[in-house]
Enzyme design. Structure first.
Site, PDB file in Angstrom:
ATOM      1  N   ASP A 100       0.806  -1.231   0.000  1.00  0.00           N
ATOM      2  CA  ASP A 100       0.000   0.000   0.000  1.00  0.00           C
ATOM      3  C   ASP A 100       0.834   1.274   0.000  1.00  0.00           C
ATOM      4  O   ASP A 100       2.013   1.269   0.337  1.00  0.00           O
ATOM      5  CB  ASP A 100      -0.985   0.007   1.175  1.00  0.00           C
ATOM      6  CG  ASP A 100      -0.297  -0.235   2.517  1.00  0.00           C
ATOM      7  OD1 ASP A 100       0.776  -0.858   2.538  1.00  0.00           O
ATOM      8  OD2 ASP A 100      -0.836   0.212   3.549  1.00  0.00           O
ATOM      9  N   GLU A 142      -0.622  -2.108   5.226  1.00  0.00           N
ATOM     10  CA  GLU A 142       0.357  -1.965   6.314  1.00  0.00           C
ATOM     11  C   GLU A 142       0.174  -0.608   6.990  1.00  0.00           C
ATOM     12  O   GLU A 142       0.394  -0.452   8.175  1.00  0.00           O
ATOM     13  CB  GLU A 142       1.782  -2.088   5.755  1.00  0.00           C
ATOM     14  CG  GLU A 142       2.846  -2.390   6.820  1.00  0.00           C
ATOM     15  CD  GLU A 142       3.395  -1.157   7.525  1.00  0.00           C
ATOM     16  OE1 GLU A 142       3.693  -1.256   8.732  1.00  0.00           O
ATOM     17  OE2 GLU A 142       3.530  -0.109   6.889  1.00  0.00           O
ATOM     18  N   GLU A 143      -0.238   0.370   6.176  1.00  0.00           N
ATOM     19  CA  GLU A 143      -0.383   1.741   6.676  1.00  0.00           C
ATOM     20  C   GLU A 143      -1.830   2.050   7.053  1.00  0.00           C
ATOM     21  O   GLU A 143      -2.232   3.216   7.014  1.00  0.00           O
ATOM     22  CB  GLU A 143       0.062   2.738   5.584  1.00  0.00           C
ATOM     23  CG  GLU A 143       1.437   2.490   4.998  1.00  0.00           C
ATOM     24  CD  GLU A 143       2.557   3.098   5.828  1.00  0.00           C
ATOM     25  OE1 GLU A 143       2.266   3.640   6.912  1.00  0.00           O
ATOM     26  OE2 GLU A 143       3.719   3.005   5.390  1.00  0.00           O
ATOM     27  N   HIS A 188       7.848   8.521   4.207  1.00  0.00           N
ATOM     28  CA  HIS A 188       6.657   9.321   4.559  1.00  0.00           C
ATOM     29  C   HIS A 188       6.875  10.810   4.272  1.00  0.00           C
ATOM     30  O   HIS A 188       6.267  11.662   4.909  1.00  0.00           O
ATOM     31  CB  HIS A 188       6.232   9.121   6.026  1.00  0.00           C
ATOM     32  CG  HIS A 188       5.711   7.738   6.304  1.00  0.00           C
ATOM     33  ND1 HIS A 188       4.573   7.488   7.054  1.00  0.00           N
ATOM     34  CD2 HIS A 188       6.174   6.516   5.932  1.00  0.00           C
ATOM     35  CE1 HIS A 188       4.376   6.183   7.130  1.00  0.00           C
ATOM     36  NE2 HIS A 188       5.336   5.573   6.445  1.00  0.00           N
TER      37      HIS A 188
HETATM   38 NI    NI Z   1       6.714   0.956   5.308  1.00  0.00          NI
END
Ligand code: NI
Length: 435
Positions: free
Chosen positions: A116, A174-175, A404
């Site tokens: 993702d 995962e996020e 990020h």
């Molecule tokens: Ni990651």
């Protein structure tokens, strides 16, 4: 006699050298046809590097948010089919899983990649920048997915020489946003580590703090657990000029915020890292009204399973004590997220030899465990796991930005390294653990 003897010796020598030549040529034959897996992994990793880069760029251009990885899953599935595998889709909604049954008996392992992207507007200016505005592969999951595709392609080609079974896990979400279950947890709940039963699981993450070519790991706790909590302080509204007629939820909240930090400084063994963060505070109506309610939201991170177990109870004691001292009431909800990601020490020691053999001792570094979290922990909580960092930093080319961030731009040379290292780690494990 002498002559005859010599003839015999000569003949014997001839026979044995013929035998030797035949053995050698047979060895060579085996090497060329089926065999030296190490050389195969090495040369094939560079041969398919172009493909892996192409897949990575496609994924990068078409990022999808957690649990919405529909096109990503389709893409992964179609490639796995091309490699001759029979992928199963819809695992944990958008996950894809494929099993490679080797031709030789041996254990069963899994390799996991997350798929993702993040809700970030890309600013890298790359020609293959995200076409899905406001969504970006800013955590390198495009790398993880394409590397695992590379490993799947490479190992599928040598299926008959593989001693054991490999499950390729392409994990969604995962996020996942706070409050939603993460993909790893969902996959474990759906039994992804069973049928066939997984003995060990492997994963990697790109690391912009490490130069491309370098690898990092830590044995034991590697990444923190990540929990989230909400505290609602309930007081009593009154005019700001007459505070004794109410119960000031803001004053109580302020004491709670300050006192919670004493858990870290005074209640938990100082040698066990814990972070308590309140990231959001909301309350009050007007400058001259005593607030009747304040809501606090935050996260707890630890690298120690004992501390992880203890913190919620200690928080409750403090909230309970302070609110009751002021005549206020409270609600406290505490949600456990990912557990501590622990690299199994034995598996780690063995896997690190593969890392060193593949990339050279000087390229492999022990890294400091991080207070960041990773949902790989859910897998490594069930079966021995080994998770390592893949360097993607390149100062010269300005590839220095963190995960990020809108400028995150990992060095693509790490793709080939990732395929080579992961293939070797897994093959070495299977070879060393097949009876
Ligand atoms: Ni990651």
């Amino acid at each position: 006699m002498q002559i005859k003897f010599s003839t015999v010796i000569l003949r014997k020598l001839l026979v044995s050298s013929a035998l030797l030549i035949s053995i050698l040529s047979h060895e060579n034959f085996v090497t060329a046809q089926d065999g030296n897996m190490d050389n195969f992994i090495d040369s094939k990793s560079s041969k398919i590097a172009k493909d892996v880069k192409k897949w990575r760029r496609h994924l990068h251009e078409n990022p999808e948010l957690s649990s919405e990885e529909f096109k990503t899953a389709k893409y992964v599935e179609s490639l796995l089919k091309k490699f001759g595998l029979k992928p199963q889709n819809g695992v944990a909604k958008t996950g894809v899983v494929a099993v490679l049954q080797g031709g030789l008996p041996g254990p069963t392992v899994a390799i996991r990649a997350d798929m993702d992207a993040l809700p970030i507007l890309e600013e890298t200016g790359l020609k293959f920048s995200s076409k899905n505005k406001g969504v970006m592969h800013a955590c390198g999951h495009d790398f993880h997915t394409s590397i695992l595709l590379g490993v799947a392609k490479l190992l599928s080609e040598r299926k008959k020489d593989i001693p054991g079974t490999i499950k390729f896990i392409f994990q969604p979400a995962e996020e996942a946003p706070s409050g939603q279950l993460v993909g790893a947890r969902l996959m474990v709940d759906e039994g992804v580590l069973k049928n066939p039963d997984i003995e060990a699981i492997f994963g990697l993450h790109v690391e912009p703090e490490l130069d491309v070519g370098d690898l990092g790991y830590a044995s034991g706790p590697f990444m923190a657990s990540s929990d989230l909590f909400t505290i609602t302080i309930k007081g009593k509204r009154s005019h700001g000029a007459y505070p004794w007629k109410g119960i000031d939820a803001i004053l109580v909240a302020a004491e709670v915020v300050t006192s919670l930090q004493t858990i870290v400084s005074r209640r938990i063994d100082a040698r066990k890292p814990v972070v308590i963060t309140i990231g959001k505070i909301n309350g009050g109506e007007n400058f001259n009204i005593i607030a009747d309610e304040v809501v606090l939201e935050g996260t707890v991170r630890t690298l120690d399973p004992d501390a992880h177990a203890k913190v919620p109870e200690l928080m409750k004691e403090i909230i309970d004590g302070i609110t009751s001292a002021h005549g206020a009431k409270y609600e406290f909800s505490y949600t456990r997220g990912a557990p501590v990601t622990v690299n199994d020490p034995e598996l780690t020691a063995n896997s690190v030899s593969s890392l060193e053999n593949t990339s050279g001792i000087d390229s492999v570094h022990i890294t400091t465990p991080t207070m960041g979290a990773e949902d790989f922990a859910w897998f490594a909580n069930e079966v021995p796991g080994f998770y390592f960092d893949l360097g993607v930093r390149n100062e010269k080319e300005g590839k220095i930005y963190g995960v990020h961030t809108a400028l995150f731009n990992p060095d693509e040379r790490a793709l080939e390294i990732g395929v080579r290292v992961m293939s070797n780690v897994v093959i070495d494990y299977l070879r060393n653990n097949s009876k």
